[in-house]
Design an enzyme around this catalytic site. Structure first.
Site, PDB file in Angstrom:
ATOM      1  N   ASP A 172       1.011  -1.203  -0.048  1.00  0.00           N
ATOM      2  CA  ASP A 172      -0.025  -0.095  -0.035  1.00  0.00           C
ATOM      3  C   ASP A 172       0.762   1.171   0.024  1.00  0.00           C
ATOM      4  OD1 ASP A 172      -2.428  -1.836   0.067  1.00  0.00           O
ATOM      5  OD2 ASP A 172      -2.052  -1.812   2.369  1.00  0.00           O
ATOM      6  N   HIS A 199      -5.476  -3.642   5.375  1.00  0.00           N
ATOM      7  CA  HIS A 199      -4.996  -3.807   4.079  1.00  0.00           C
ATOM      8  C   HIS A 199      -5.941  -4.590   3.201  1.00  0.00           C
ATOM      9  CE1 HIS A 199      -2.093  -5.102   1.114  1.00  0.00           C
ATOM     10  NE2 HIS A 199      -2.366  -6.199   1.406  1.00  0.00           N
TER      11      HIS A 199
END
Length: 336
Positions: A172, A199
């Site tokens: 990310d 996530h």
């Protein structure tokens, strides 16, 4: 022909310290898969790794033989099937777990739960038995649930250390850095965007207000950028059209996190990576924030920092989903 003196080397710019030699045994569980193979290649290339132990339920001897021909110092061993899992893990300093099934178009990370929960629980159980002191780095999705699963399994064995269990959310951050750099015409290697929360989908919260160097976007562009970072995994799943999910970028991110951890274990100071860990920073038991890494794993949780109003709203909106994913993981182990 290029001379050996100038042969190209693979470098993970910010993460790979080539100055220190370390004698770390690193295991990759799921080493034959789409993430496992390129991740193992990157780890084999690092002077921080002295023994690379590869495990999977199929094809591991071939992957190990192939990697063992590379002219770097890490000794490579291949272990295949449940009978060889213990041997793969004995004496490990770091265990990285990309094992599990990938997403197909139309699937969310949560759709992977039933299959991957069992795989992660089995592997965590083996870690608890064979290398209870190792740093455990979980890539297998859904990370929002697989970290609670790993933690609960370790607790059952009485070996749980919250400072040594990490959900690898690094992709990310890598994506946020790449996308911001692209929009602003910056060198991505010099951009750092903290990403907090979880996530998956809206639990992924990029803190653009804390980006270095400082960047600003109009509200509509900031909103679109945030959604792109949150949905970037789906972008790849769609582009691969049924042939898998993000494997190469995930391998890069997994290697970056592993190298940061090894550097910190080696005594390097000031190593910070975001990671989804046991946390007191919010009302969620697990939450990703920037973490100062040290010789024993988490040295200090650096927390959320100062959030913009937009980011505070994103955090508030993520809480219910995150709590649900955590509970789902804990309940799965309780019923085992």
């Amino acid at each position: 022909m290029f001379s050996r003196a100038v042969r190209p080397t693979v470098s993970l710019a910010r993460s790979l310290s080539t100055s220190t030699q370390n004698n770390a045994k690193v295991a990759v569980l799921g080493a034959s898969g789409g993430i496992g193979q390129p991740l193992s290649l990157l780890l084999k290339n690092s002077p921080l790794v002295s023994h690379l132990s590869l495990y999977d339920i199929a094809h591991t001897p071939g992957v190990a033989a192939d990697l063992s021909h590379i002219e770097t110092r890490a000794q490579v061993t291949g272990h295949m099937g449940p009978d060889q899992l213990g041997a793969a893990l004995q004496g490990c300093d770091v265990v990285v777990i990309p094992a599990g099934v990938p997403r197909k178009p139309g699937m969310t990370r949560d759709d992977l739960f039933n299959t991957n929960a069992t795989i992660v629980a089995t592997l965590a159980d083996a870690c608890a038995r064979n290398c209870p002191e190792a740093m455990i780095c979980i890539i297998a999705n859904p990370v929002n649930s697989t970290i609670p699963i790993t933690s609960e399994v370790m607790k059952k064995h009485g070996v749980y250390n919250p400072n040594r269990v990490f959900g690898v959310t690094t992709l990310d951050i890598v994506r946020a850095n790449a996308f911001v750099a692209e929009l602003k015409g910056l060198d991505p290697a010099r951009v750092n965007v903290p990403v907090i929360g979880g996530h998956a989908g809206k639990t992924i919260i990029p803190l653009i207000s804390q980006c270095t160097p400082k960047v600003e976007f109009p509200a509509d562009q900031l909103s679109a950028l945030t959604v792109r970072i949150q949905d970037a995994g789906t972008e790849v799943v769609k582009a691969k059209a049924g042939a898998g999910s993000a494997t190469l970028s995930m391998a890069y991110a997994g290697a970056r996190f592993t190298f940061s951890l090894l550097d910190a274990m080696n005594g390097k100071e000031g190593v910070v990576e975001c990671s989804y860990v046991r946390s007191e920073e919010t009302e969620c038991k697990y939450f990703s924030t920037p973490i100062l890494l040290g010789k024993n794993g988490i040295e200090k949780n650096l927390g959320l920092g100062k959030l913009s109003a937009f980011e505070e709203k994103l955090v508030a909106e993520a809480m219910d989903e995150l709590k649900g994913s955590i509970k789902k993981g804990e309940d799965f182990v309780a019923k085992m």
